[in-house]
Design an enzyme around this catalytic site. Structure first.
Site, PDB file in Angstrom:
ATOM      1  N   GLU A   1       0.808  -1.218   0.000  1.00  0.00           N
ATOM      2  CA  GLU A   1       0.000   0.000   0.000  1.00  0.00           C
ATOM      3  C   GLU A   1       0.841   1.268   0.000  1.00  0.00           C
ATOM      4  O   GLU A   1       0.531   2.233  -0.686  1.00  0.00           O
ATOM      5  CB  GLU A   1      -0.914  -0.015   1.239  1.00  0.00           C
ATOM      6  CG  GLU A   1      -2.028   1.002   1.202  1.00  0.00           C
ATOM      7  CD  GLU A   1      -3.098   0.649   0.184  1.00  0.00           C
ATOM      8  OE1 GLU A   1      -3.667   1.594  -0.396  1.00  0.00           O
ATOM      9  OE2 GLU A   1      -3.347  -0.539  -0.042  1.00  0.00           O
ATOM     10  N   ASP A   2       1.931   1.274   0.787  1.00  0.00           N
ATOM     11  CA  ASP A   2       2.659   2.522   1.042  1.00  0.00           C
ATOM     12  C   ASP A   2       4.002   2.644   0.335  1.00  0.00           C
ATOM     13  O   ASP A   2       4.576   3.731   0.312  1.00  0.00           O
ATOM     14  CB  ASP A   2       2.884   2.695   2.553  1.00  0.00           C
ATOM     15  CG  ASP A   2       1.579   2.884   3.308  1.00  0.00           C
ATOM     16  OD1 ASP A   2       0.593   3.271   2.668  1.00  0.00           O
ATOM     17  OD2 ASP A   2       1.551   2.637   4.524  1.00  0.00           O
TER      18      ASP A   2
END
Length: 713
Positions: free
Chosen positions: A76-77
């Site tokens: 996600e990051d």
């Protein structure tokens, strides 16, 4: 500061060295991927996945779940692809990380649809691997512990989301330690001043009652020792949200809530649990009706324990829970105990049973997802399904069924099987006939009576409790409406085609498919359904079909169906969900009636004298001649207006007379015209005009009735 080496030391207690090395490798990978990233608090970002892994280590989760915890924000990051994780750490870990990553976008308030869509993704991920939700719960727990750096409005949004979804899921999976902490942290974020006041009051109350608690604990322990029973007595603390809810729901002051002392007795085996129960009942008198045996009949999430409430010294209430060490582990870790025991190379039946229940619950969620109309409807069903308390009822064969508190007969029928619920017409509770809306109580035996061709009733949605029943009823009603709309559309189109001396069966083979292509429809059922619902005009469709006839077959050449041109549509009561009866004029069997085609509703039946028809007659293509069937088997509402003398017992007298006439009162209202006369507005359910005339005659014969009329509009 907690480090990876500290975690490795803890993992050494239950994981082999090779698996610990893999967990450490996942940490170093995450540390490199998150390099330069910091949390709102200013700490390096990697402290968060390390803390999540530490929470899972408390539950003795396996190494793959711990690796997924380390890596859960990488996709996600940091932009690392799922494929790269699979190559580095294996497919199972990559699937877990991917499943958790899809949950990070869940939000409430203005993003309800996005939240619901992502929640559906969570359920799909859970169905493949239940560890997805355990990792997510640990992630949410650490985020709740570190809410301090966020804005107040964001704190409240996350806390509300946690309380409504994640804390309930933790409870449903039996992970009590996480549920309690999530609830208390959410409460502190949503109501900081209330939480602080209760926390101070609890500390003060415990201090002043410390001597009493110690005395009760020592007397319980001495009782066990004197009887030669092995067991450890520990105090049981109420958590903040539990105290607040009891004060609010039971309308009790704090002092009354804290006057109840709670203790837990932990022993070695089930047999000793029941022996201890007998011993403490000899020591203190039990409170009648407050004993619950969750060992013989576990809760839906696998929780097992004996609960009893005792009269202590001076009448002080004492709540005691008695359970084995395995049950204690299950009460705290729930489904996570499945991996705890697998880590020791043995899988206890109690842990395996919890895992099986969890998988069954997830399968139920998938079934609800398939039946729900959209993601918002699905998440509504899930929230309704996350009930904390259960009742236990029996089938005629003695099988135990678990249902939420307040469940009805219909809920029970659908919990047995969807087909049983759909065809349910009556029920026996403990061998006595009972209404389908009856609320169930633990210990009852139920027998469902079904009938071929029976269908769910829309009214059931007003009293069912379980999400499974609600979604199954809605699904059946949608299918029922589709079927009945198609049937009505078929009748309306045939009636319109009769003007051209045609019927659907007589049309050339290419006429209907050709029109469907022009209208961008795939099936004839779609066209018929839109006609039945009033979204398309039957006369317009008939005109277009008639114009598609070959030149050598004129539109007026047929003679079949010509009687339909002069005939009327026959209705037999609630002929289907697409035949509705107007509330303005309350038509009854025997009344001259006419049908109006209303968009989305199908045909609405009015009396021919209804004033509302005046404006509807401006569109004659939407009006249809109707006639009543000879075999109608239901009741219809009708409104009466009665002028009568004011007197005591007026309502009771009318109710008795109506009941004797085999009718039901749906609504009654009384308005005083003057000191002597009153006007009673009465709505009854009657069979037909003959039945109504009989009732009106009985009421008219009462000596104090001045006038009775049927309300026309």
């Amino acid at each position: 500061m907690f480090t990876i080496d500290d975690l490795a030391d803890r993992l050494g207690g239950y994981l082999p060295p090779e698996e610990i090395r893999q967990v450490k490798r996942a940490f170093y990978y995450a540390e490199q991927a998150h390099d330069g990233q910091r949390r709102r608090s200013g700490e390096p970002y990697v402290t968060h996945p390390l803390a999540v892994a530490n929470i899972l280590a408390n539950m003795h989760m396996d190494h793959q779940a711990l690796m997924a915890a380390m890596l859960h924000d990488v996709i996600e990051d940091t932009g690392v692809a799922k494929k790269s994780l699979a190559e580095q750490f294996g497919e199972p870990v990559a699937e877990l990380v991917d499943g958790v990553s899809k949950l990070t976008q869940i939000t409430f308030e203005d993003k309800a649809v996005a939240q619901a869509e992502n929640f559906q993704k969570m359920v799909l991920a859970m169905s493949r691997d239940i560890r997805v939700i355990i990792v997510k719960l640990a992630d949410r727990l650490h985020n709740m512990r570190t809410l301090g750096a966020l804005r107040p409005d964001k704190k409240r949004r996350i806390a509300r989301e946690t309380l409504e979804i994640y804390a309930r899921i933790a409870g449903r999976l039996g992970i009590n330690t996480i549920r309690v902490e999530l609830e208390d942290l959410s409460f502190q974020a949503l109501h900081p001043m209330r939480a602080e006041r209760i926390k101070r009051a609890v500390g003060k109350a415990r201090g002043s009652r410390r001597t009493t608690i110690r005395q009760v604990q020592s007397s319980l322990q001495k009782c066990l020792d004197d009887d030669g029973l092995s067991g450890t007595v520990v105090g049981r603390q109420k958590h903040l949200l539990s105290i607040y809810r009891k004060m609010r729901d039971q309308r009790k002051p704090f002092a009354e809530i804290m006057d109840v002392f709670g203790f837990r007795i932990i022993t070695d085996d089930v047999d000793t649990c029941y022996r201890i129960l007998g011993a403490v009942h000899n020591l203190y008198k039990p409170v009648p009706g407050r004993f619950k045996d969750y060992i013989a009949i576990p809760k839906a999430n696998g929780y097992q324990s004996l609960h009893t409430t005792l009269f202590g010294t001076g009448g002080m209430p004492i709540e005691v829970q008695i359970r084995t060490r395995e049950m204690e582990a299950m009460a705290n870790n729930g489904i996570a105990a499945h991996w705890l025991y697998k880590a020791g190379q043995t899988e206890r039946p109690i842990a395996a049973g919890s895992h099986a229940r969890a998988r069954e619950w997830v399968r139920g969620l998938l079934e609800m997802q398939r039946q729900a109309g959209n993601s918002l409807e699905f998440i509504e069903h899930v929230k309704n399904d996350l009930f904390p308390d259960d009742i236990y009822v029996f089938t005629p064969k003695g099988d135990i069924m678990e249902l939420p508190q307040g469940a009805t007969v219909i809920d029970f029928a659908y919990s047995v099987h969807t087909d049983i619920g759909n065809s349910c017409i009556a029920c026996r509770i403990d061998r006595h006939l009972a209404p389908l809306s009856s609320r169930l109580e633990s210990g009852q035996t139920l027998e469902i009576i079904t009938a071929p061709g029976a269908r769910p009733n829309t009214a059931w949605l007003s009293f069912v409790m379980t999400a499974k029943a609600r979604s199954a009823i809605r699904h059946a009603l949608k299918h029922q409406q589709h079927t009945e709309s198609v049937q009505l559309g078929h009748r309306l189109l045939n009636k319109a085609l009769a003007d051209y001396e045609l019927s659907l069966e007589e049309l050339p083979k290419d006429a209907l498919p050709s029109l469907l292509r022009e209208l961008s429809l795939n099936r004839s059922d779609e066209l018929l359904e839109s006609i039945g619902l009033g979204n398309r005009m039957a006369h317009a469709i008939a005109y277009r079909l008639a114009n598609k006839l070959p030149e050598d077959q004129p539109a007026n050449s047929g003679d079949n169906g010509s009687s339909n041109a002069e005939g009327s549509i026959v209705i037999s009561g609630a002929d289907g969900m697409v035949i509705n009866f107007a509330r303005c004029c309350h038509p009854l069997p025997g009344d001259p009636v006419v049908g109006h085609l209303s968009v989305g509703k199908g045909i609405v039946v009015h009396r021919t004298e209804c004033r509302n028809l005046v404006e509807l007659k401006s569109d004659p293509d939407k009006l249809f001649s109707l006639s009543w069937s000879d075999n109608i088997q239901e009741d219809f509402p009708v409104a009466l207006r009665i002028h009568m003398e004011s007197r005591r017992g007026l309502v009771a007298e009318l109710a008795s007379l109506v009941t004797d006439a085999d009718a039901n009162i749906e609504r009654i209202g009384i308005e005083e015209r003057d000191a002597r006369l009153s006007i009673v507005n009465l709505t009854l359910s009657v069979h037909d005009r003959v039945h109504l005339a009989s009732i009106m005659k009985r009421i008219r014969n009462l000596s104090h009735v001045d006038k009775i009329t049927r309300v026309r509009n």
